[in-house]
Design a protein around this motif. Sequence first.
Motif, PDB file in Angstrom:
ATOM      1  N   LEU A 131       0.649  -1.276   0.176  1.00 55.72           N
ATOM      2  CA  LEU A 131       0.074  -0.083   0.404  1.00 55.72           C
ATOM      3  C   LEU A 131       0.693   1.446   0.102  1.00 55.72           C
ATOM      4  O   LEU A 131       0.608   2.014  -0.542  1.00 55.72           O
ATOM      5  N   GLY A 132       1.899   1.104   1.100  1.00 51.17           N
ATOM      6  CA  GLY A 132       2.768   2.331   0.919  1.00 51.17           C
ATOM      7  C   GLY A 132       3.908   2.494  -0.273  1.00 51.17           C
ATOM      8  O   GLY A 132       3.685   3.896  -0.845  1.00 51.17           O
ATOM      9  N   LEU A 133       3.734   1.619  -1.284  1.00 49.21           N
ATOM     10  CA  LEU A 133       5.026   1.876  -2.475  1.00 49.21           C
ATOM     11  C   LEU A 133       3.229   2.369  -3.547  1.00 49.21           C
ATOM     12  O   LEU A 133       4.373   2.594  -3.930  1.00 49.21           O
ATOM     13  N   ALA A 134       2.320   1.338  -3.381  1.00 47.30           N
ATOM     14  CA  ALA A 134       1.761   2.442  -4.141  1.00 47.30           C
ATOM     15  C   ALA A 134       1.054   3.151  -4.487  1.00 47.30           C
ATOM     16  O   ALA A 134       0.980   4.447  -5.543  1.00 47.30           O
ATOM     17  N   ILE A 135       1.253   3.692  -2.621  1.00 45.47           N
ATOM     18  CA  ILE A 135      -0.003   5.408  -2.720  1.00 45.47           C
ATOM     19  C   ILE A 135       2.005   7.032  -2.864  1.00 45.47           C
ATOM     20  O   ILE A 135       0.554   7.350  -3.602  1.00 45.47           O
ATOM     21  N   GLY A 136       2.593   6.027  -2.277  1.00 43.65           N
ATOM     22  CA  GLY A 136       3.696   6.400  -2.454  1.00 43.65           C
ATOM     23  C   GLY A 136       4.073   7.510  -4.175  1.00 43.65           C
ATOM     24  O   GLY A 136       4.037   8.306  -4.594  1.00 43.65           O
ATOM     25  N   PHE A 137       3.982   5.863  -5.054  1.00 39.93           N
ATOM     26  CA  PHE A 137       4.211   6.525  -6.261  1.00 39.93           C
ATOM     27  C   PHE A 137       2.991   7.337  -6.948  1.00 39.93           C
ATOM     28  O   PHE A 137       3.547   8.204  -7.844  1.00 39.93           O
ATOM     29  N   ALA A 138       1.678   6.832  -6.213  1.00 40.20           N
ATOM     30  CA  ALA A 138       1.129   7.477  -7.375  1.00 40.20           C
ATOM     31  C   ALA A 138       0.802   8.844  -6.826  1.00 40.20           C
ATOM     32  O   ALA A 138       0.330  10.095  -7.651  1.00 40.20           O
ATOM     33  N   GLY A 139       1.213   9.265  -5.504  1.00 36.53           N
ATOM     34  CA  GLY A 139       1.243  10.610  -5.219  1.00 36.53           C
ATOM     35  C   GLY A 139       2.129  11.541  -5.712  1.00 36.53           C
ATOM     36  O   GLY A 139       1.827  12.825  -5.654  1.00 36.53           O
ATOM     37  N   TRP A 140       3.225  10.764  -6.262  1.00 37.64           N
ATOM     38  CA  TRP A 140       4.136  11.748  -7.267  1.00 37.64           C
ATOM     39  C   TRP A 140       4.198  12.072  -7.854  1.00 37.64           C
ATOM     40  O   TRP A 140       4.001  13.073  -8.455  1.00 37.64           O
ATOM     41  N   LEU A 141       3.436  10.930  -8.883  1.00 36.61           N
ATOM     42  CA  LEU A 141       3.195  11.299 -10.097  1.00 36.61           C
ATOM     43  C   LEU A 141       2.045  12.079 -10.306  1.00 36.61           C
ATOM     44  O   LEU A 141       1.791  12.718 -11.337  1.00 36.61           O
ATOM     45  N   LEU A 142       0.721  12.125  -9.261  1.00 40.27           N
ATOM     46  CA  LEU A 142      -0.634  12.968  -9.595  1.00 40.27           C
ATOM     47  C   LEU A 142      -0.076  14.364  -8.657  1.00 40.27           C
ATOM     48  O   LEU A 142      -1.101  15.695  -8.825  1.00 40.27           O
ATOM     49  N   HIS A 143       0.921  14.184  -8.308  1.00 40.65           N
ATOM     50  CA  HIS A 143       1.032  15.698  -7.409  1.00 40.65           C
ATOM     51  C   HIS A 143       0.949  16.712  -8.421  1.00 40.65           C
ATOM     52  O   HIS A 143       2.009  17.161  -9.298  1.00 40.65           O
ATOM     53  N   PRO A 144       0.485  18.117  -8.340  1.00 39.41           N
ATOM     54  CA  PRO A 144       0.879  19.327  -9.420  1.00 39.41           C
ATOM     55  C   PRO A 144       2.487  19.970  -8.976  1.00 39.41           C
ATOM     56  O   PRO A 144       2.736  20.549  -9.498  1.00 39.41           O
ATOM     57  N   GLN A 145       2.674  20.272  -8.010  1.00 37.87           N
ATOM     58  CA  GLN A 145       3.722  20.296  -7.909  1.00 37.87           C
ATOM     59  C   GLN A 145       5.464  19.380  -7.705  1.00 37.87           C
ATOM     60  O   GLN A 145       6.080  19.651  -7.328  1.00 37.87           O
ATOM     61  N   ARG A 146       4.966  18.231  -8.538  1.00 39.06           N
ATOM     62  CA  ARG A 146       6.147  17.252  -9.187  1.00 39.06           C
ATOM     63  C   ARG A 146       7.323  17.871  -9.495  1.00 39.06           C
ATOM     64  O   ARG A 146       8.443  17.607  -9.041  1.00 39.06           O
ATOM     65  N   ARG A 147       6.856  18.932 -10.740  1.00 37.18           N
ATOM     66  CA  ARG A 147       8.165  19.631 -10.885  1.00 37.18           C
ATOM     67  C   ARG A 147       8.486  20.150 -10.398  1.00 37.18           C
ATOM     68  O   ARG A 147      10.345  20.947 -10.725  1.00 37.18           O
ATOM     69  N   ALA A 148       8.146  20.963  -9.227  1.00 34.56           N
ATOM     70  CA  ALA A 148       9.366  22.586  -8.642  1.00 34.56           C
ATOM     71  C   ALA A 148       9.975  21.461  -7.088  1.00 34.56           C
ATOM     72  O   ALA A 148      10.176  21.947  -7.250  1.00 34.56           O
ATOM     73  N   ALA A 149       9.782  20.249  -6.916  1.00 39.43           N
ATOM     74  CA  ALA A 149      10.127  19.136  -6.050  1.00 39.43           C
ATOM     75  C   ALA A 149      11.722  18.750  -6.666  1.00 39.43           C
ATOM     76  O   ALA A 149      12.222  18.552  -5.184  1.00 39.43           O
ATOM     77  N   GLY A 150      12.057  18.996  -7.346  1.00 41.23           N
ATOM     78  CA  GLY A 150      13.464  18.910  -7.952  1.00 41.23           C
ATOM     79  C   GLY A 150      13.864  17.429  -8.345  1.00 41.23           C
ATOM     80  O   GLY A 150      12.724  17.518  -8.484  1.00 41.23           O
ATOM     81  N   PRO A 151      14.790  16.908  -8.302  1.00 36.60           N
ATOM     82  CA  PRO A 151      15.236  15.840  -9.041  1.00 36.60           C
ATOM     83  C   PRO A 151      14.465  14.496  -8.901  1.00 36.60           C
ATOM     84  O   PRO A 151      13.589  14.848  -7.739  1.00 36.60           O
ATOM     85  N   ALA A 152      13.849  14.114  -9.693  1.00 37.29           N
ATOM     86  CA  ALA A 152      13.105  13.025  -9.909  1.00 37.29           C
ATOM     87  C   ALA A 152      12.914  11.642  -8.738  1.00 37.29           C
ATOM     88  O   ALA A 152      12.128  11.486  -7.608  1.00 37.29           O
ATOM     89  N   GLY A 153      13.845  11.253  -8.520  1.00 40.62           N
ATOM     90  CA  GLY A 153      14.854  10.426  -7.875  1.00 40.62           C
ATOM     91  C   GLY A 153      14.722  10.151  -6.670  1.00 40.62           C
ATOM     92  O   GLY A 153      13.837   9.434  -5.785  1.00 40.62           O
ATOM     93  N   ARG A 154      15.041  11.986  -6.239  1.00 34.28           N
ATOM     94  CA  ARG A 154      14.735  12.257  -5.381  1.00 34.28           C
ATOM     95  C   ARG A 154      13.037  12.550  -4.148  1.00 34.28           C
ATOM     96  O   ARG A 154      12.973  11.960  -3.218  1.00 34.28           O
ATOM     97  N   ALA A 155      13.176  12.815  -4.968  1.00 34.40           N
ATOM     98  CA  ALA A 155      10.996  12.954  -4.349  1.00 34.40           C
ATOM     99  C   ALA A 155      10.499  12.192  -4.502  1.00 34.40           C
ATOM    100  O   ALA A 155       9.863  11.644  -3.455  1.00 34.40           O
ATOM    101  N   LEU A 156      10.297  10.655  -5.646  1.00 31.02           N
ATOM    102  CA  LEU A 156      10.044   9.618  -5.605  1.00 31.02           C
ATOM    103  C   LEU A 156       9.906   9.098  -4.340  1.00 31.02           C
ATOM    104  O   LEU A 156       9.446   8.725  -4.001  1.00 31.02           O
ATOM    105  N   VAL A 157      11.365   8.937  -4.070  1.00 27.91           N
ATOM    106  CA  VAL A 157      12.265   8.071  -2.581  1.00 27.91           C
ATOM    107  C   VAL A 157      11.331   8.992  -1.682  1.00 27.91           C
ATOM    108  O   VAL A 157      11.284   8.553  -0.459  1.00 27.91           O
ATOM    109  N   LEU A 158      11.220  10.384  -1.353  1.00 31.25           N
ATOM    110  CA  LEU A 158      10.579  10.577  -0.390  1.00 31.25           C
ATOM    111  C   LEU A 158       8.889  10.642  -0.232  1.00 31.25           C
ATOM    112  O   LEU A 158       9.041  10.057   1.339  1.00 31.25           O
ATOM    113  N   ALA A 159       8.413  10.533  -1.307  1.00 31.41           N
ATOM    114  CA  ALA A 159       7.185  10.117  -1.602  1.00 31.41           C
ATOM    115  C   ALA A 159       6.785   8.944  -1.220  1.00 31.41           C
ATOM    116  O   ALA A 159       6.252   8.577  -0.350  1.00 31.41           O
ATOM    117  N   ILE A 160       7.622   8.152  -1.430  1.00 26.97           N
ATOM    118  CA  ILE A 160       7.254   6.029  -1.428  1.00 26.97           C
ATOM    119  C   ILE A 160       7.655   5.759   0.440  1.00 26.97           C
ATOM    120  O   ILE A 160       6.849   5.579   1.262  1.00 26.97           O
TER     121      ILE A 160
END
Length: 87
Positions: A9-38
């Motif tokens: 559940l945490g992996l799925a919610i983290g990935f979906a939350g990162w992917l659908l968040h409107p400020q995803r591009r402003a959050a910095g590099p994709a790798g770090r933001a994805l790990v933070l979300a998960i």
Amino acid sequence: MGWPGIVVLGLAIGFAGWLLHPQRRAAGPAGRALVLAIVAALAGAALAKAAGRATGLFYDGELLEWPVCTAVAFVFVVVSMALRARR
């Protein structure tokens, strides 16, 4: 739902939350933001499960456990991504 369910559940919610968040591009590099979300989703789901069991709100396998853990995980992801985007 046992602890493996919380991890899935945490992996799925983290990935979906990162992917659908409107400020995803402003959050910095994709790798770090994805790990933070998960990590935030895993922490939120685990905290909700532990708090629900400690307060007696639900026990393992009850139906109320899924929506509570999902909602708290989403809140943790939204807050962590928003705080990261503000930097």
